[in-house]
Design an enzyme around this catalytic site. Structure first.
Site, PDB file in Angstrom:
ATOM      1  N   ASP A  28      33.423  51.596  33.424  1.00  0.00           N
ATOM      2  CA  ASP A  28      34.049  50.830  32.344  1.00  0.00           C
ATOM      3  C   ASP A  28      35.291  51.548  31.808  1.00  0.00           C
ATOM      4  O   ASP A  28      35.367  52.778  31.858  1.00  0.00           O
ATOM      5  CB  ASP A  28      33.022  50.643  31.218  1.00  0.00           C
ATOM      6  CG  ASP A  28      33.420  49.533  30.267  1.00  0.00           C
ATOM      7  OD1 ASP A  28      34.367  48.777  30.573  1.00  0.00           O
ATOM      8  OD2 ASP A  28      32.778  49.412  29.202  1.00  0.00           O
ATOM      9  N   GLY A  29      36.226  50.751  31.286  1.00  0.00           N
ATOM     10  CA  GLY A  29      37.387  51.331  30.600  1.00  0.00           C
ATOM     11  C   GLY A  29      38.700  51.193  31.356  1.00  0.00           C
ATOM     12  O   GLY A  29      39.727  51.707  30.897  1.00  0.00           O
ATOM     13  N   GLY A  31      40.595  48.537  31.751  1.00  0.00           N
ATOM     14  CA  GLY A  31      41.545  47.725  30.988  1.00  0.00           C
ATOM     15  C   GLY A  31      42.183  48.539  29.871  1.00  0.00           C
ATOM     16  O   GLY A  31      43.418  48.556  29.711  1.00  0.00           O
ATOM     17  N   TRP A  33      42.428  51.757  29.625  1.00  0.00           N
ATOM     18  CA  TRP A  33      43.226  52.838  30.221  1.00  0.00           C
ATOM     19  C   TRP A  33      44.630  52.321  30.548  1.00  0.00           C
ATOM     20  O   TRP A  33      45.627  52.979  30.269  1.00  0.00           O
ATOM     21  CB  TRP A  33      42.514  53.336  31.475  1.00  0.00           C
ATOM     22  CG  TRP A  33      43.130  54.516  32.146  1.00  0.00           C
ATOM     23  CD1 TRP A  33      42.869  55.831  31.898  1.00  0.00           C
ATOM     24  CD2 TRP A  33      44.102  54.489  33.204  1.00  0.00           C
ATOM     25  NE1 TRP A  33      43.618  56.627  32.727  1.00  0.00           N
ATOM     26  CE2 TRP A  33      44.385  55.835  33.544  1.00  0.00           C
ATOM     27  CE3 TRP A  33      44.755  53.466  33.902  1.00  0.00           C
ATOM     28  CZ2 TRP A  33      45.289  56.178  34.545  1.00  0.00           C
ATOM     29  CZ3 TRP A  33      45.661  53.815  34.893  1.00  0.00           C
ATOM     30  CH2 TRP A  33      45.915  55.157  35.207  1.00  0.00           C
ATOM     31  N   HIS A  45      42.417  48.747  37.112  1.00  0.00           N
ATOM     32  CA  HIS A  45      41.414  48.533  38.164  1.00  0.00           C
ATOM     33  C   HIS A  45      41.826  49.248  39.461  1.00  0.00           C
ATOM     34  O   HIS A  45      41.000  49.821  40.154  1.00  0.00           O
ATOM     35  CB  HIS A  45      41.224  47.038  38.427  1.00  0.00           C
ATOM     36  CG  HIS A  45      40.671  46.290  37.246  1.00  0.00           C
ATOM     37  ND1 HIS A  45      39.615  46.756  36.506  1.00  0.00           N
ATOM     38  CD2 HIS A  45      41.021  45.113  36.667  1.00  0.00           C
ATOM     39  CE1 HIS A  45      39.340  45.900  35.532  1.00  0.00           C
ATOM     40  NE2 HIS A  45      40.180  44.897  35.605  1.00  0.00           N
ATOM     41  N   GLU A  75      29.098  37.941  34.662  1.00  0.00           N
ATOM     42  CA  GLU A  75      29.824  37.533  33.441  1.00  0.00           C
ATOM     43  C   GLU A  75      31.338  37.729  33.591  1.00  0.00           C
ATOM     44  O   GLU A  75      32.119  37.161  32.820  1.00  0.00           O
ATOM     45  CB  GLU A  75      29.337  38.345  32.225  1.00  0.00           C
ATOM     46  CG  GLU A  75      27.930  38.001  31.756  1.00  0.00           C
ATOM     47  CD  GLU A  75      26.836  38.550  32.676  1.00  0.00           C
ATOM     48  OE1 GLU A  75      27.023  39.646  33.257  1.00  0.00           O
ATOM     49  OE2 GLU A  75      25.812  37.865  32.857  1.00  0.00           O
ATOM     50  N   ASN A  76      31.760  38.532  34.555  1.00  0.00           N
ATOM     51  CA  ASN A  76      33.195  38.836  34.686  1.00  0.00           C
ATOM     52  C   ASN A  76      34.050  37.629  35.097  1.00  0.00           C
ATOM     53  O   ASN A  76      35.274  37.670  34.990  1.00  0.00           O
ATOM     54  CB  ASN A  76      33.430  39.991  35.665  1.00  0.00           C
ATOM     55  CG  ASN A  76      33.058  41.344  35.100  1.00  0.00           C
ATOM     56  OD1 ASN A  76      32.684  42.265  35.825  1.00  0.00           O
ATOM     57  ND2 ASN A  76      33.161  41.504  33.786  1.00  0.00           N
ATOM     58  N   ARG A 196      27.469  55.451  32.197  1.00  0.00           N
ATOM     59  CA  ARG A 196      28.465  54.447  31.790  1.00  0.00           C
ATOM     60  C   ARG A 196      29.632  55.169  31.137  1.00  0.00           C
ATOM     61  O   ARG A 196      29.451  55.963  30.224  1.00  0.00           O
ATOM     62  CB  ARG A 196      27.880  53.429  30.813  1.00  0.00           C
ATOM     63  CG  ARG A 196      28.932  52.371  30.462  1.00  0.00           C
ATOM     64  CD  ARG A 196      28.412  51.291  29.551  1.00  0.00           C
ATOM     65  NE  ARG A 196      29.419  50.225  29.450  1.00  0.00           N
ATOM     66  CZ  ARG A 196      29.172  48.950  29.370  1.00  0.00           C
ATOM     67  NH1 ARG A 196      27.941  48.515  29.350  1.00  0.00           N
ATOM     68  NH2 ARG A 196      30.145  48.060  29.274  1.00  0.00           N
ATOM     69  N   SER A 204      24.588  46.244  29.880  1.00  0.00           N
ATOM     70  CA  SER A 204      25.321  45.070  30.378  1.00  0.00           C
ATOM     71  C   SER A 204      24.721  44.439  31.635  1.00  0.00           C
ATOM     72  O   SER A 204      25.435  44.167  32.601  1.00  0.00           O
ATOM     73  CB  SER A 204      26.787  45.434  30.636  1.00  0.00           C
ATOM     74  OG  SER A 204      27.401  45.810  29.434  1.00  0.00           O
TER      75      SER A 204
HETATM   76  C1  FPP Z   1      35.207  47.306  33.662  1.00  0.00           C
HETATM   77  O1  FPP Z   1      36.293  47.839  32.933  1.00  0.00           O
HETATM   78  C2  FPP Z   1      35.535  47.314  35.061  1.00  0.00           C
HETATM   79  C3  FPP Z   1      35.486  46.239  35.886  1.00  0.00           C
HETATM   80  C4  FPP Z   1      35.047  44.907  35.459  1.00  0.00           C
HETATM   81  C5  FPP Z   1      35.923  46.340  37.276  1.00  0.00           C
HETATM   82  C6  FPP Z   1      35.476  47.574  37.988  1.00  0.00           C
HETATM   83  C7  FPP Z   1      36.252  47.655  39.222  1.00  0.00           C
HETATM   84  C8  FPP Z   1      36.813  48.760  39.700  1.00  0.00           C
HETATM   85  C9  FPP Z   1      36.624  50.119  39.171  1.00  0.00           C
HETATM   86  C10 FPP Z   1      37.678  48.572  40.880  1.00  0.00           C
HETATM   87  C11 FPP Z   1      37.273  49.314  42.043  1.00  0.00           C
HETATM   88  C12 FPP Z   1      36.006  48.922  42.671  1.00  0.00           C
HETATM   89  C13 FPP Z   1      35.855  48.889  43.973  1.00  0.00           C
HETATM   90  C14 FPP Z   1      34.530  48.722  44.574  1.00  0.00           C
HETATM   91  C15 FPP Z   1      36.994  49.013  44.870  1.00  0.00           C
HETATM   92  P1  FPP Z   1      37.105  46.892  31.962  1.00  0.00           P
HETATM   93  O2  FPP Z   1      38.254  46.344  32.688  1.00  0.00           O
HETATM   94  O3  FPP Z   1      36.186  45.888  31.351  1.00  0.00           O
HETATM   95  O4  FPP Z   1      37.615  47.901  30.885  1.00  0.00           O
HETATM   96  P2  FPP Z   1      37.906  47.593  29.366  1.00  0.00           P
HETATM   97  O5  FPP Z   1      36.563  47.500  28.695  1.00  0.00           O
HETATM   98  O6  FPP Z   1      38.675  48.794  28.932  1.00  0.00           O
HETATM   99  O7  FPP Z   1      38.689  46.334  29.285  1.00  0.00           O
END
Ligand code: FPP
Length: 250
Positions: A28-29, A31, A33, A45, A75-76, A196, A204
């Protein structure tokens, strides 16, 4: 042209016989970042995908046999169309780019989650990667795409109910050992440690059944900043935990 050789990686400590055999990660994180750097979420990502490679490579040194990562939840799909399409394209790119390296490192890759909603190109790449790496044993990497713990239990229950209806399963014989055989993770041991990143203390909908007795580590690091050293340190500190599985130590 000046060619820079790759910096030599420092050896990692092994977590030893008390270390976790199976580590699951909620990455997580990404977005936040990216936002902190004034960049689009997808940039986060993409940076996160590089951390996946680093952690997979660290597993044999640390002594982790099974690594399960949460890449896309049921949910994504509620995210913007741009982000969803960008993530799907990143998964296709990751598989295409990493297949050779994963195979050479002896990594066996599996995917969990419901594939029906994924595009055909991605499903084809996922099937091929599973097939190509099917004989590997050094690390078992499981990638959760369109995965949700409740959805997994619902899908498992549907198949179990069908077996009862068809006379293949006696309802009286159903116990705690029966349901896991219908889960996507049926060949995997339960996770010992769930990590996490990003400071959120939630699970989640990740591996709900399987994590009943897992240890949890909620850490502040945003996923694109997560390092192999941090991974090793978390696995090493796991060795000091007193896991009793509900029993009392005598
Ligand atoms: C959650 O962080 C992350 C995701 C929904 C996507 C995870 C995917 C990757 C790490 C890409 C690489 C994976 C592979 C298998 C190549 P968020 O975007 O919700 O972060 P935020 O809470 O800061 O918005």
């Amino acid at each position: 042209m000046i060619r820079r050789s790759k910096p030599k990686l420092q050896p990692l400590p092994a977590a030893g016989p008390d270390g976790p055999r199976h580590v699951a990660i909620i990455m997580d994180g990404n977005g936040r970042w990216a936002t902190q750097r004034g960049r689009p979420r997808l940039f986060g990502h993409h940076s996160g995908a590089k951390r996946v490679r680093e952690v997979v490579e660290a597993c044999p040194d640390v002594g982790v046999e099974y690594l399960t990562i949460f890449a896309f939840s049921t949910e994504n799909w509620k995210r913007t169309q741009v982000e969803v399409a960008g993530l799907m394209s990143l998964f296709r790119r990751y598989i295409t780019k990493e297949t050779r390296a994963l195979n050479e490192r002896g990594v066996r890759v599996r995917f969990i989650g419901d594939r029906v909603r994924l595009d055909h190109k991605l499903i084809k790449l996922m099937n091929e990667l599973e097939e190509i790496t099917s004989q590997n044993t050094s690390v078992h990497l499981t990638i959760a795409i369109n995965y949700g713990g409740r959805d997994e239990v619902a899908r498992a229950t549907k198949r179990l109910a069908q077996d009862v209806a068809d006379g293949r399963l006696d309802p009286e014989a159903i116990d705690e050992e029966t349901l896991p055989k219908y889960l996507d993770t049926y060949v995997l041991p339960d996770p010992d440690l769930v990590i996490r990143t990003s400071g959120e203390a939630r699970i989640s909908n990740f591996l709900l059944w399987q994590s009943a007795y897992a240890e949890y580590e909620f850490i502040d690091t945003l996923w694109p900043d997560f390092t192999r050293e941090e991974f090793a340190a978390l696995c090493c500190s796991y060795g000091g935990r007193d896991r009793r599985f509900g029993a009392v130590k005598t």
